[in-house]
Motif scaffolding. Sequence first.
Motif, PDB file in Angstrom:
ATOM      1  N   TRP A   4      15.901  36.426  40.793  1.00 16.30           N
ATOM      2  CA  TRP A   4      15.814  36.365  42.246  1.00 16.30           C
ATOM      3  C   TRP A   4      17.159  36.715  42.859  1.00 16.30           C
ATOM      4  CZ3 TRP A   4      15.348  31.955  39.238  1.00 16.30           C
ATOM      5  CH2 TRP A   4      16.410  31.062  39.287  1.00 16.30           C
ATOM      6  N   LEU A   6      19.266  35.871  46.382  1.00 12.14           N
ATOM      7  CA  LEU A   6      19.328  35.007  47.554  1.00 12.14           C
ATOM      8  C   LEU A   6      19.525  35.827  48.816  1.00 12.14           C
ATOM      9  CD1 LEU A   6      21.564  32.112  46.214  1.00 12.14           C
ATOM     10  CD2 LEU A   6      19.075  32.181  46.373  1.00 12.14           C
ATOM     11  N   LEU A  11      14.679  34.121  49.670  1.00 10.06           N
ATOM     12  CA  LEU A  11      15.054  34.909  48.497  1.00 10.06           C
ATOM     13  C   LEU A  11      13.994  35.942  48.183  1.00 10.06           C
ATOM     14  CD1 LEU A  11      13.248  33.575  45.935  1.00 10.06           C
ATOM     15  CD2 LEU A  11      14.917  31.802  46.217  1.00 10.06           C
ATOM     16  N   PRO A  87      17.271  28.792  50.769  1.00 11.05           N
ATOM     17  CA  PRO A  87      17.588  29.252  49.412  1.00 11.05           C
ATOM     18  C   PRO A  87      18.261  28.184  48.561  1.00 11.05           C
ATOM     19  CG  PRO A  87      18.915  30.431  51.049  1.00 11.05           C
ATOM     20  CD  PRO A  87      17.949  29.572  51.795  1.00 11.05           C
TER      21      PRO A  87
END
Length: 99
Positions: A4, A6, A11, A87
Amino acid sequence: MPPWRLRADGLDLAVKVQPRARRPALGGLSPDGAALRIAVAEVPEDGRANRAVCEAVARALHLPNSAVAVLHGAGARQKTLRVTGDPASLAPILEKLIA
Protein backbone atom coordinates in the motif's frame (compact mmCIF):
# COMPACT_ATOMS: atom_id res chain seq x y z
CA MET A 1 7.84 -2.77 1.09
CA PRO A 2 4.13 -3.07 1.94
CA PRO A 3 1.52 -3.38 -0.82
CA TRP A 4 0.00 0.00 0.00
CA ARG A 5 0.92 3.62 -0.50
CA LEU A 6 -0.17 6.16 2.10
CA ARG A 7 -2.08 9.25 1.00
CA ALA A 8 -3.30 12.26 2.97
CA ASP A 9 -6.91 10.98 2.88
CA GLY A 10 -6.24 7.23 3.11
CA LEU A 11 -4.20 4.80 1.05
CA ASP A 12 -3.93 2.96 -2.24
CA LEU A 13 -3.85 -0.81 -1.78
CA ALA A 14 -2.55 -3.33 -4.32
CA VAL A 15 -4.55 -6.58 -4.28
CA LYS A 16 -4.54 -9.86 -6.17
CA VAL A 17 -8.03 -11.30 -6.46
CA GLN A 18 -9.12 -14.90 -6.86
CA PRO A 19 -12.77 -14.92 -8.01
CA ARG A 20 -14.98 -18.02 -7.74
CA ALA A 21 -13.14 -19.24 -4.65
CA ARG A 22 -14.65 -22.04 -2.60
CA ARG A 23 -13.83 -20.18 0.60
CA PRO A 24 -13.67 -16.40 0.69
CA ALA A 25 -10.52 -15.20 2.45
CA LEU A 26 -8.52 -12.06 2.92
CA GLY A 27 -4.91 -12.00 4.03
CA GLY A 28 -1.37 -12.83 3.19
CA LEU A 29 0.77 -11.61 0.36
CA SER A 30 0.84 -12.70 -3.26
CA PRO A 31 3.84 -14.91 -4.17
CA ASP A 32 5.78 -11.90 -5.45
CA GLY A 33 4.97 -9.94 -2.27
CA ALA A 34 3.54 -7.00 -4.17
CA ALA A 35 -0.16 -7.38 -3.30
CA LEU A 36 -2.60 -8.46 -0.60
CA ARG A 37 -4.38 -11.70 -1.54
CA ILE A 38 -8.17 -11.74 -1.56
CA ALA A 39 -10.40 -14.68 -2.49
CA VAL A 40 -14.09 -14.05 -3.18
CA ALA A 41 -16.88 -16.46 -4.06
CA GLU A 42 -18.44 -14.09 -6.60
CA VAL A 43 -17.98 -14.51 -10.34
CA PRO A 44 -16.20 -11.79 -12.32
CA GLU A 45 -19.32 -10.70 -14.19
CA ASP A 46 -21.07 -7.33 -14.07
CA GLY A 47 -18.65 -6.09 -11.39
CA ARG A 48 -19.85 -8.61 -8.81
CA ALA A 49 -16.34 -9.74 -7.86
CA ASN A 50 -15.15 -6.12 -7.64
CA ARG A 51 -17.99 -5.25 -5.28
CA ALA A 52 -17.22 -8.33 -3.16
CA VAL A 53 -13.54 -7.34 -2.95
CA CYS A 54 -14.39 -3.79 -1.89
CA GLU A 55 -16.86 -5.06 0.71
CA ALA A 56 -14.33 -7.56 2.11
CA VAL A 57 -11.63 -4.90 2.45
CA ALA A 58 -14.05 -2.41 3.99
CA ARG A 59 -15.22 -5.02 6.51
CA ALA A 60 -11.63 -5.97 7.42
CA LEU A 61 -10.66 -2.33 7.92
CA HIS A 62 -13.86 -1.49 9.86
CA LEU A 63 -14.96 1.06 7.25
CA PRO A 64 -18.21 1.65 5.36
CA ASN A 65 -18.39 0.02 1.92
CA SER A 66 -18.34 3.46 0.31
CA ALA A 67 -14.79 4.04 1.64
CA VAL A 68 -13.27 1.45 -0.73
CA ALA A 69 -13.30 1.68 -4.53
CA VAL A 70 -11.42 0.11 -7.44
CA LEU A 71 -8.92 2.67 -8.74
CA HIS A 72 -7.15 0.56 -11.41
CA GLY A 73 -7.64 -2.92 -12.85
CA ALA A 74 -11.41 -3.33 -12.75
CA GLY A 75 -11.21 -6.12 -15.36
CA ALA A 76 -8.03 -7.77 -14.06
CA ARG A 77 -7.02 -9.90 -11.11
CA GLN A 78 -4.37 -7.39 -10.10
CA LYS A 79 -6.16 -4.29 -8.81
CA THR A 80 -5.42 -1.08 -6.99
CA LEU A 81 -8.03 -0.05 -4.44
CA ARG A 82 -8.47 3.47 -3.11
CA VAL A 83 -9.26 3.33 0.61
CA THR A 84 -10.50 6.53 2.23
CA GLY A 85 -9.85 6.94 5.94
CA ASP A 86 -7.16 7.75 8.49
CA PRO A 87 -3.93 6.21 7.15
CA ALA A 88 -2.42 6.05 10.64
CA SER A 89 -5.19 3.72 11.82
CA LEU A 90 -5.47 1.70 8.58
CA ALA A 91 -1.79 0.72 8.26
CA PRO A 92 -1.63 -1.35 11.52
CA ILE A 93 -4.72 -3.33 10.50
CA LEU A 94 -3.16 -4.08 7.11
CA GLU A 95 0.08 -5.15 8.82
CA LYS A 96 -1.92 -7.80 10.70
CA LEU A 97 -3.58 -8.98 7.48
CA ILE A 98 -0.28 -9.60 5.69
CA ALA A 99 1.32 -11.32 8.68
